[in-house]
Write a protein that holds these residues in place. Structure first.
Motif, PDB file in Angstrom:
ATOM      1  N   MET A   1      -3.897 -28.366 109.471  1.00  0.00           N
ATOM      2  CA  MET A   1      -5.113 -28.649 108.706  1.00  0.00           C
ATOM      3  C   MET A   1      -6.088 -27.487 108.854  1.00  0.00           C
ATOM      4  N   THR A   2      -6.660 -27.025 107.741  1.00  0.00           N
ATOM      5  CA  THR A   2      -7.600 -25.916 107.773  1.00  0.00           C
ATOM      6  C   THR A   2      -8.924 -26.363 108.391  1.00  0.00           C
ATOM      7  N   LYS A   3      -9.399 -25.572 109.349  1.00  0.00           N
ATOM      8  CA  LYS A   3     -10.645 -25.932 110.010  1.00  0.00           C
ATOM      9  C   LYS A   3     -11.835 -25.639 109.113  1.00  0.00           C
ATOM     10  N   PHE A   4     -12.869 -26.430 109.305  1.00  0.00           N
ATOM     11  CA  PHE A   4     -14.123 -26.243 108.598  1.00  0.00           C
ATOM     12  C   PHE A   4     -14.753 -24.928 109.055  1.00  0.00           C
ATOM     13  N   ALA A   5     -15.296 -24.156 108.146  1.00  0.00           N
ATOM     14  CA  ALA A   5     -15.938 -22.880 108.482  1.00  0.00           C
ATOM     15  C   ALA A   5     -17.399 -22.932 108.073  1.00  0.00           C
ATOM     16  N   LEU A   6     -18.277 -22.710 109.034  1.00  0.00           N
ATOM     17  CA  LEU A   6     -19.711 -22.720 108.775  1.00  0.00           C
ATOM     18  C   LEU A   6     -20.207 -21.278 108.721  1.00  0.00           C
ATOM     19  N   ILE A 163     -17.605 -37.054 117.605  1.00  0.00           N
ATOM     20  CA  ILE A 163     -17.605 -35.941 118.540  1.00  0.00           C
ATOM     21  C   ILE A 163     -16.241 -35.240 118.676  1.00  0.00           C
ATOM     22  N   PRO A 164     -15.132 -35.950 118.845  1.00  0.00           N
ATOM     23  CA  PRO A 164     -13.845 -35.246 118.951  1.00  0.00           C
ATOM     24  C   PRO A 164     -13.559 -34.350 117.745  1.00  0.00           C
ATOM     25  N   GLY A 165     -13.873 -34.834 116.547  1.00  0.00           N
ATOM     26  CA  GLY A 165     -13.657 -34.036 115.350  1.00  0.00           C
ATOM     27  C   GLY A 165     -14.543 -32.801 115.316  1.00  0.00           C
ATOM     28  N   LEU A 166     -15.802 -32.955 115.720  1.00  0.00           N
ATOM     29  CA  LEU A 166     -16.713 -31.809 115.755  1.00  0.00           C
ATOM     30  C   LEU A 166     -16.234 -30.760 116.747  1.00  0.00           C
ATOM     31  N   LEU A 167     -15.768 -31.187 117.913  1.00  0.00           N
ATOM     32  CA  LEU A 167     -15.256 -30.249 118.909  1.00  0.00           C
ATOM     33  C   LEU A 167     -14.031 -29.503 118.394  1.00  0.00           C
ATOM     34  N   ALA A 168     -13.232 -30.191 117.579  1.00  0.00           N
ATOM     35  CA  ALA A 168     -12.020 -29.580 117.031  1.00  0.00           C
ATOM     36  C   ALA A 168     -12.294 -28.750 115.789  1.00  0.00           C
ATOM     37  N   LEU A 170     -13.509 -30.021 112.958  1.00  0.00           N
ATOM     38  CA  LEU A 170     -13.176 -30.855 111.798  1.00  0.00           C
ATOM     39  C   LEU A 170     -14.218 -31.957 111.645  1.00  0.00           C
ATOM     40  N   PRO A 171     -15.432 -31.609 111.215  1.00  0.00           N
ATOM     41  CA  PRO A 171     -16.493 -32.607 111.084  1.00  0.00           C
ATOM     42  C   PRO A 171     -16.189 -33.623 109.993  1.00  0.00           C
ATOM     43  N   GLU A 172     -16.712 -34.828 110.173  1.00  0.00           N
ATOM     44  CA  GLU A 172     -16.543 -35.877 109.165  1.00  0.00           C
ATOM     45  C   GLU A 172     -17.164 -35.435 107.842  1.00  0.00           C
ATOM     46  N   ASP A 177     -24.713 -31.091 110.349  1.00  0.00           N
ATOM     47  CA  ASP A 177     -26.170 -31.014 110.235  1.00  0.00           C
ATOM     48  C   ASP A 177     -26.776 -30.676 111.591  1.00  0.00           C
ATOM     49  N   ALA A 178     -28.105 -30.660 111.666  1.00  0.00           N
ATOM     50  CA  ALA A 178     -28.783 -30.258 112.896  1.00  0.00           C
ATOM     51  C   ALA A 178     -28.479 -31.207 114.053  1.00  0.00           C
ATOM     52  N   ARG A 179     -28.193 -32.465 113.756  1.00  0.00           N
ATOM     53  CA  ARG A 179     -27.874 -33.416 114.822  1.00  0.00           C
ATOM     54  C   ARG A 179     -26.499 -33.162 115.409  1.00  0.00           C
ATOM     55  N   ALA A 180     -25.579 -32.659 114.586  1.00  0.00           N
ATOM     56  CA  ALA A 180     -24.202 -32.458 115.021  1.00  0.00           C
ATOM     57  C   ALA A 180     -23.908 -31.035 115.470  1.00  0.00           C
ATOM     58  N   ILE A 181     -24.833 -30.108 115.234  1.00  0.00           N
ATOM     59  CA  ILE A 181     -24.536 -28.690 115.442  1.00  0.00           C
ATOM     60  C   ILE A 181     -24.201 -28.367 116.889  1.00  0.00           C
ATOM     61  N   GLN A 182     -24.832 -29.034 117.844  1.00  0.00           N
ATOM     62  CA  GLN A 182     -24.577 -28.685 119.252  1.00  0.00           C
ATOM     63  C   GLN A 182     -23.123 -28.935 119.633  1.00  0.00           C
TER      64      GLN A 182
END
Length: 240
Positions: A1-6, A163-168, A170-172, A177-182
Protein backbone atom coordinates in the motif's frame (compact mmCIF):
# COMPACT_ATOMS: atom_id res chain seq x y z
CA UNK A 1 0.00 0.00 0.00
CA UNK A 2 1.35 3.43 -0.95
CA UNK A 3 2.04 5.59 2.08
CA UNK A 4 0.45 8.98 2.48
CA UNK A 5 2.87 11.82 1.64
CA UNK A 6 2.54 15.19 3.32
CA UNK A 7 4.15 18.21 1.66
CA UNK A 8 7.14 19.53 3.65
CA UNK A 9 5.60 23.01 3.96
CA UNK A 10 2.34 21.53 5.24
CA UNK A 11 4.28 19.37 7.71
CA UNK A 12 6.16 22.42 9.03
CA UNK A 13 2.94 24.44 9.26
CA UNK A 14 1.10 21.70 11.15
CA UNK A 15 4.00 21.16 13.57
CA UNK A 16 4.15 24.91 14.20
CA UNK A 17 0.42 24.88 14.88
CA UNK A 18 0.93 22.04 17.36
CA UNK A 19 3.65 23.98 19.21
CA UNK A 20 1.45 27.09 19.35
CA UNK A 21 -1.43 24.99 20.69
CA UNK A 22 0.82 23.65 23.45
CA UNK A 23 1.89 27.08 24.70
CA UNK A 24 -1.15 29.27 24.06
CA UNK A 25 -2.95 28.21 27.24
CA UNK A 26 -0.17 29.06 29.76
CA UNK A 27 0.73 32.24 27.86
CA UNK A 28 -2.94 33.28 27.97
CA UNK A 29 -2.94 32.65 31.73
CA UNK A 30 0.11 34.90 32.10
CA UNK A 31 -1.71 37.69 30.24
CA UNK A 32 -4.76 37.26 32.48
CA UNK A 33 -2.58 37.40 35.59
CA UNK A 34 -0.91 40.61 34.42
CA UNK A 35 -4.31 42.19 33.78
CA UNK A 36 -5.35 41.36 37.34
CA UNK A 37 -2.17 42.96 38.69
CA UNK A 38 -2.91 46.13 36.74
CA UNK A 39 -6.50 46.43 37.94
CA UNK A 40 -6.62 44.74 41.35
CA UNK A 41 -5.66 46.51 44.60
CA UNK A 42 -6.52 43.69 47.00
CA UNK A 43 -3.31 42.12 48.30
CA UNK A 44 -4.73 38.59 48.37
CA UNK A 45 -5.95 38.78 44.78
CA UNK A 46 -2.60 40.19 43.67
CA UNK A 47 -0.90 37.28 45.40
CA UNK A 48 -3.10 34.81 43.49
CA UNK A 49 -2.30 36.62 40.25
CA UNK A 50 1.44 36.44 40.90
CA UNK A 51 1.18 32.73 41.70
CA UNK A 52 -0.74 32.19 38.45
CA UNK A 53 1.88 34.08 36.44
CA UNK A 54 4.73 32.14 38.04
CA UNK A 55 3.16 28.69 37.49
CA UNK A 56 2.03 29.53 33.94
CA UNK A 57 5.46 30.88 32.97
CA UNK A 58 7.06 27.67 34.26
CA UNK A 59 4.55 25.59 32.30
CA UNK A 60 5.11 27.56 29.08
CA UNK A 61 8.88 27.25 29.46
CA UNK A 62 8.63 23.50 30.06
CA UNK A 63 6.46 22.97 26.99
CA UNK A 64 8.73 25.06 24.76
CA UNK A 65 11.88 23.29 25.94
CA UNK A 66 10.26 19.92 25.30
CA UNK A 67 9.00 20.92 21.85
CA UNK A 68 12.42 22.28 20.89
CA UNK A 69 13.95 18.82 21.36
CA UNK A 70 10.97 16.74 20.23
CA UNK A 71 10.16 18.68 17.06
CA UNK A 72 12.96 21.06 16.17
CA UNK A 73 16.30 19.95 17.62
CA UNK A 74 19.05 22.01 16.04
CA UNK A 75 22.16 20.45 14.52
CA UNK A 76 23.19 18.82 11.30
CA UNK A 77 22.11 15.40 10.12
CA UNK A 78 23.62 12.73 12.34
CA UNK A 79 23.97 15.01 15.38
CA UNK A 80 23.57 13.52 18.86
CA UNK A 81 21.51 14.59 21.87
CA UNK A 82 22.19 13.93 25.55
CA UNK A 83 19.48 11.61 26.88
CA UNK A 84 19.85 13.43 30.20
CA UNK A 85 18.44 16.52 28.49
CA UNK A 86 15.58 14.40 27.17
CA UNK A 87 14.80 13.17 30.67
CA UNK A 88 14.97 16.72 32.06
CA UNK A 89 12.49 18.22 29.58
CA UNK A 90 10.15 15.23 29.96
CA UNK A 91 10.11 15.54 33.75
CA UNK A 92 9.41 19.25 33.42
CA UNK A 93 6.56 18.60 31.00
CA UNK A 94 4.95 15.97 33.26
CA UNK A 95 5.55 17.86 36.51
CA UNK A 96 2.03 17.55 37.91
CA UNK A 97 0.27 15.54 40.56
CA UNK A 98 -1.48 13.26 38.09
CA UNK A 99 1.43 11.58 36.34
CA UNK A 100 4.57 9.91 37.67
CA UNK A 101 7.54 9.38 35.35
CA UNK A 102 9.90 6.44 35.87
CA UNK A 103 12.91 7.02 33.61
CA UNK A 104 15.20 4.06 32.99
CA UNK A 105 17.20 5.23 29.97
CA UNK A 106 20.95 5.60 30.72
CA UNK A 107 22.51 9.02 30.24
CA UNK A 108 24.44 8.84 26.96
CA UNK A 109 24.82 10.78 23.73
CA UNK A 110 22.34 9.26 21.30
CA UNK A 111 21.37 9.78 17.68
CA UNK A 112 19.20 12.89 17.35
CA UNK A 113 16.33 11.09 15.63
CA UNK A 114 16.26 8.29 18.22
CA UNK A 115 15.98 10.81 21.05
CA UNK A 116 13.33 12.78 19.17
CA UNK A 117 11.38 9.55 18.65
CA UNK A 118 11.63 8.71 22.35
CA UNK A 119 10.24 12.13 23.30
CA UNK A 120 7.38 11.81 20.81
CA UNK A 121 6.55 8.37 22.17
CA UNK A 122 6.42 9.93 25.65
CA UNK A 123 3.74 12.30 24.35
CA UNK A 124 1.74 9.37 22.98
CA UNK A 125 2.12 7.53 26.30
CA UNK A 126 0.94 10.60 28.23
CA UNK A 127 -2.11 10.96 25.99
CA UNK A 128 -2.92 7.29 26.65
CA UNK A 129 -3.59 8.01 30.35
CA UNK A 130 -5.82 11.13 30.32
CA UNK A 131 -6.64 10.72 34.02
CA UNK A 132 -3.00 10.33 35.02
CA UNK A 133 -0.96 7.38 36.19
CA UNK A 134 2.57 6.09 35.74
CA UNK A 135 4.75 6.24 32.63
CA UNK A 136 7.80 3.94 32.67
CA UNK A 137 10.48 4.55 30.04
CA UNK A 138 13.28 2.03 29.45
CA UNK A 139 15.83 1.11 26.80
CA UNK A 140 17.84 -1.96 25.87
CA UNK A 141 20.88 -2.30 23.65
CA UNK A 142 22.88 0.59 22.27
CA UNK A 143 23.81 2.30 19.02
CA UNK A 144 22.01 0.84 16.02
CA UNK A 145 20.54 -1.91 18.23
CA UNK A 146 18.84 0.42 20.70
CA UNK A 147 15.22 -0.38 21.55
CA UNK A 148 12.70 1.50 23.71
CA UNK A 149 9.78 0.31 25.82
CA UNK A 150 7.23 2.68 27.34
CA UNK A 151 4.51 1.46 29.69
CA UNK A 152 1.62 3.78 30.51
CA UNK A 153 -0.59 2.61 33.37
CA UNK A 154 -3.64 4.43 34.63
CA UNK A 155 -7.42 4.52 34.89
CA UNK A 156 -9.07 4.26 31.46
CA UNK A 157 -5.70 3.85 29.72
CA UNK A 158 -6.34 3.61 25.99
CA UNK A 159 -4.97 4.31 22.53
CA UNK A 160 -7.06 6.12 19.93
CA UNK A 161 -7.96 3.90 16.98
CA UNK A 162 -6.26 6.24 14.49
CA UNK A 163 -2.82 6.15 16.13
CA UNK A 164 -1.40 2.90 14.64
CA UNK A 165 -2.30 4.09 11.14
CA UNK A 166 -0.75 7.51 11.72
CA UNK A 167 2.48 5.92 12.98
CA UNK A 168 2.56 3.73 9.87
CA UNK A 169 2.04 6.74 7.60
CA UNK A 170 -1.50 5.69 6.70
CA UNK A 171 -3.88 8.25 8.23
CA UNK A 172 -7.62 7.65 8.15
CA UNK A 173 -9.24 9.17 5.04
CA UNK A 174 -5.78 10.26 3.85
CA UNK A 175 -5.85 13.43 5.95
CA UNK A 176 -3.56 14.70 8.71
CA UNK A 177 -4.61 17.74 10.75
CA UNK A 178 -2.99 19.66 13.60
CA UNK A 179 -4.42 17.24 16.17
CA UNK A 180 -2.91 14.22 14.43
CA UNK A 181 0.38 15.72 13.24
CA UNK A 182 2.42 14.77 16.31
CA UNK A 183 1.74 11.04 15.93
CA UNK A 184 2.26 11.17 12.17
CA UNK A 185 5.55 13.01 12.75
CA UNK A 186 6.60 10.36 15.28
CA UNK A 187 6.15 7.78 12.52
CA UNK A 188 8.37 9.81 10.17
CA UNK A 189 11.07 10.10 12.83
CA UNK A 190 10.85 6.36 13.57
CA UNK A 191 11.46 5.65 9.90
CA UNK A 192 14.41 8.03 9.79
CA UNK A 193 15.82 6.40 12.95
CA UNK A 194 15.44 2.88 11.55
CA UNK A 195 12.99 1.76 14.25
CA UNK A 196 9.59 0.06 14.06
CA UNK A 197 6.96 1.19 16.56
CA UNK A 198 4.27 -1.13 17.93
CA UNK A 199 1.50 -0.42 20.42
CA UNK A 200 -0.53 -2.86 22.49
CA UNK A 201 -3.28 -2.12 24.98
CA UNK A 202 -4.73 -4.10 27.88
CA UNK A 203 -6.94 -3.09 30.77
CA UNK A 204 -5.42 0.02 32.38
CA UNK A 205 -2.12 -0.59 30.55
CA UNK A 206 -0.67 0.59 27.23
CA UNK A 207 2.74 -0.59 26.00
CA UNK A 208 4.70 1.17 23.25
CA UNK A 209 7.82 -0.45 21.81
CA UNK A 210 10.34 0.79 19.26
CA UNK A 211 12.75 -1.82 17.89
CA UNK A 212 15.32 -1.89 15.07
CA UNK A 213 13.54 -2.34 11.76
CA UNK A 214 14.22 -5.29 9.49
CA UNK A 215 16.72 -4.70 6.67
CA UNK A 216 14.87 -2.58 4.06
CA UNK A 217 14.52 -3.37 0.40
CA UNK A 218 15.94 -1.01 -2.25
CA UNK A 219 12.48 0.54 -2.69
CA UNK A 220 12.14 1.05 1.07
CA UNK A 221 15.61 2.63 1.14
CA UNK A 222 14.45 5.19 -1.42
CA UNK A 223 11.32 5.87 0.65
CA UNK A 224 13.38 6.32 3.84
CA UNK A 225 15.70 8.78 2.08
CA UNK A 226 12.64 10.79 1.04
CA UNK A 227 11.28 10.62 4.61
CA UNK A 228 14.58 11.86 6.06
CA UNK A 229 14.66 14.74 3.59
CA UNK A 230 11.05 15.67 4.43
CA UNK A 231 11.77 15.56 8.17
CA UNK A 232 14.92 17.67 7.84
CA UNK A 233 13.06 20.31 5.79
CA UNK A 234 10.30 20.52 8.39
CA UNK A 235 12.81 20.83 11.23
CA UNK A 236 14.65 23.60 9.37
CA UNK A 237 11.39 25.47 8.85
CA UNK A 238 10.46 25.52 12.55
CA UNK A 239 13.98 25.61 14.08
CA UNK A 240 14.51 28.43 16.57
Amino acid sequence: MTKFALDSLDLAALLSSRVCHDVISPVGAIVNGLEVLEEEKDAEMRGHALALIKSSAAEASARLQFCRLAFGAAGSKGAEIDTGDAEHVTRQLLADERTKLEWGVPRVLMSKNKVKLLLNLCLIADAAIPRGGVISVASTGSGDEIAFTLDAKGVNARIAAAIPGLLAGLPEDGVVDARAIQVYYAGLVAQAAGLDVEISAQSEHVTITARPAAAPTAQENDAQTETEAQTEKAQAAIRA
